[in-house]
Design an enzyme around this catalytic site. Structure first.
Site, PDB file in Angstrom:
ATOM      1  N   GLU A 257      12.396  64.548  97.066  1.00  0.00           N
ATOM      2  CA  GLU A 257      11.141  64.615  96.300  1.00  0.00           C
ATOM      3  C   GLU A 257      10.196  65.670  96.847  1.00  0.00           C
ATOM      4  OE1 GLU A 257       9.014  60.952  95.690  1.00  0.00           O
ATOM      5  OE2 GLU A 257      10.361  60.324  94.103  1.00  0.00           O
ATOM      6  N   HIS A 278      36.749  57.458 105.320  1.00  0.00           N
ATOM      7  CA  HIS A 278      37.885  57.054 104.489  1.00  0.00           C
ATOM      8  C   HIS A 278      37.550  57.112 103.010  1.00  0.00           C
ATOM      9  CE1 HIS A 278      40.373  55.851 107.957  1.00  0.00           C
ATOM     10  NE2 HIS A 278      39.171  55.835 108.519  1.00  0.00           N
ATOM     11  N   LYS A 367       8.636  59.262  84.069  1.00  0.00           N
ATOM     12  CA  LYS A 367       7.728  58.142  83.782  1.00  0.00           C
ATOM     13  C   LYS A 367       7.113  58.313  82.381  1.00  0.00           C
ATOM     14  CE  LYS A 367       6.050  56.909  88.457  1.00  0.00           C
ATOM     15  NZ  LYS A 367       4.860  56.847  89.313  1.00  0.00           N
TER      16      LYS A 367
HETATM   17  O1  PA5 Z   1       6.861  59.467  97.243  1.00  0.00           O
HETATM   18  C1  PA5 Z   1       6.306  59.209  96.196  1.00  0.00           C
HETATM   19  O2  PA5 Z   1       5.141  59.564  95.937  1.00  0.00           O
HETATM   20  C2  PA5 Z   1       7.006  58.389  95.141  1.00  0.00           C
HETATM   21  O3  PA5 Z   1       8.322  58.106  95.503  1.00  0.00           O
HETATM   22  C3  PA5 Z   1       6.282  57.078  94.912  1.00  0.00           C
HETATM   23  O4  PA5 Z   1       6.258  56.345  96.105  1.00  0.00           O
HETATM   24  C4  PA5 Z   1       6.968  56.254  93.821  1.00  0.00           C
HETATM   25  O5  PA5 Z   1       7.049  57.026  92.644  1.00  0.00           O
HETATM   26  C5  PA5 Z   1       6.208  54.974  93.539  1.00  0.00           C
HETATM   27  O6  PA5 Z   1       4.907  55.258  93.120  1.00  0.00           O
HETATM   28  P1  PA5 Z   1       3.767  54.195  93.189  1.00  0.00           P
HETATM   29  O7  PA5 Z   1       3.582  53.780  94.622  1.00  0.00           O
HETATM   30  O8  PA5 Z   1       2.579  54.884  92.646  1.00  0.00           O
HETATM   31  O9  PA5 Z   1       4.191  53.023  92.360  1.00  0.00           O
END
Ligand code: PA5
Length: 374
Positions: A257, A278, A367
């Site tokens: 990310e 394996h 989303k």
């Molecule tokens: O690292 C990030 O920002 C994302 O992985 C969020 O943690 C994830 O999308 C969840 O978002 P939220 O905490 O707003 O529900």
């Protein structure tokens, strides 16, 4: 201290500039956090963990991505002892999984820690709705609300508003810390404390790393960048300790990310050895040569250490660049340090690839599409 076995060419001036930029970034609140922890908040968090342990056989941790992977990684790796067991929910929209989690809680006493920075993510919202209903059915509204712990933004979001309206105990995810860099806030520390992890030691390990770990994180970040520019576009995180499978998941999220933007970045993937020798071992040894391997080298027993040496030698022989990150200790301090090391290395690396480590526009895209479909 963590030690990494590579000596890439490092542009020190550029690195210093990047580190300055990260620390000043409006999302750089995690850089100094382990040293500047709000003690009052930390004590309140530990008292809350104790209350949850006293009242509940299960704590249901509801969250997705950065809101659950970090604490799950540490809890599963260290297997701490606590009478209160952790159950995870809200990391998919599978009804089968949700029903399974609800059935597992069954008639046992339980509490809920709902974790969402935005407070609007659909997967945790759906799971929270179901568990809230179950709490109210079992305890009545007043006690149910006293068993809900919301970790979310200080001022905004549907979860924040509901928490204020219903009087849930709240913990704040600072504005300056994004999901995947939040494991050392209440996001990660509250579930860890309930599970029996010594969170003082987690913070101690991380605090000792602040400043001290920069050299090692820099080497690793430059090595990744150098390999990436030579078309090694896949990084395989390898661990020889099966209980660290979720740490691998956290690593994939952190790097994936943070770095995978503007058609840049290195695809993070992971293996657990010997198991995966394996299954993926053949590919690692002999398949397409576009990958490098990063061994997260936890202290291990003598026999397992022989496998580490054998695999390293075999894979180097097979033409894979192999990096070794030697972890100081397989305990809370070791994981505190390791989390901080990877966060810093990842932020430096993303900057070398000239992408913003702290946003996730691709995640937002899915989303939005999902909202349209629903
Ligand atoms: O690292 C990030 O920002 C994302 O992985 C969020 O943690 C994830 O999308 C969840 O978002 P939220 O905490 O707003 O529900």
């Amino acid at each position: 201290m963590i030690d990494i076995n590579c000596s890439p060419e490092v542009d020190l001036e550029k690195t210093k500039e990047i580190i300055r930029r990260i620390a000043k970034d409006k999302m750089g609140g995690w850089v100094e956090l382990p040293k500047k922890y709000d003690i009052g908040e930390f004590v309140r968090m530990k008292e809350t963990a104790k209350k949850i342990q006293d009242e509940s056989e299960y704590l249901v941790c509801i969250g997705i991505g950065g809101s659950y992977l970090g604490h799950r990684a540490v809890i599963e790796a260290l297997r701490p002892k606590s009478e209160t067991k952790i159950i995870y929910a809200g990391n998919s929209l599978s009804k089968r999984e949700l029903d399974f989690a609800l059935a597992k809680v069954g008639d046992h006493d339980f509490s809920v820690n709902v974790i969402s920075k935005s407070g609007t993510t659909l997967e945790p919202a759906v799971a929270f709705g179901e568990f809230k209903k179950k709490l109210i059915e079992k305890y009545g509204e007043k006690e149910a609300y006293s068993r809900i712990y919301a970790t979310t933004d200080a001022k905004h979001g549907a979860l924040h508003d509901e928490a204020v309206a219903c009087g849930y105990t709240r913990f704040v995810i600072p504005d300056s810390i994004g999901g995947r860099y939040s494991v050392l806030t209440a996001v990660g520390l509250l579930p860890m404390a309930v599970a029996g992890v010594d969170v003082d030691k987690i913070l101690e390990g991380a605090a000792e790393a602040v400043g001290e770990i920069v050299g090692q994180a820099t080497k690793y970040a430059w090595m990744r960048y150098t390999l990436g520019k030579k078309n090694y576009d896949t990084e395989v995180f390898a661990s020889f300790e099966p209980s660290t499978a979720y740490f691998n998941e956290w690593l994939k999220q952190l790097f994936g990310e943070s770095e995978g933007k503007n058609k840049q970045g290195i695809l993070p993937t992971s293996v657990i050895y010997s198991t995966d020798l394996h299954s993926l071992g053949q590919f690692m040894q002999d398949g397409r040569r576009n990958l490098f391997e990063t061994i997260v080298d936890y202290p291990t027993d003598e026999m397992n250490a022989k496998v580490v040496s054998a695999v390293r030698a075999a894979h180097l022989g097979g033409g894979i660049p192999v990096l070794d990150i030697r972890v100081s200790s397989f305990d809370e301090k070791g994981f505190g340090e390791l989390i901080y090391f990877f966060e810093l290395a990842c932020a430096i690396s993303a900057n070398l690839f000239e992408v913003n480590p702290f946003d996730q526009p691709g995640v937002e895209a899915y989303k939005a599409k999902l909202q349209e479909l629903l």
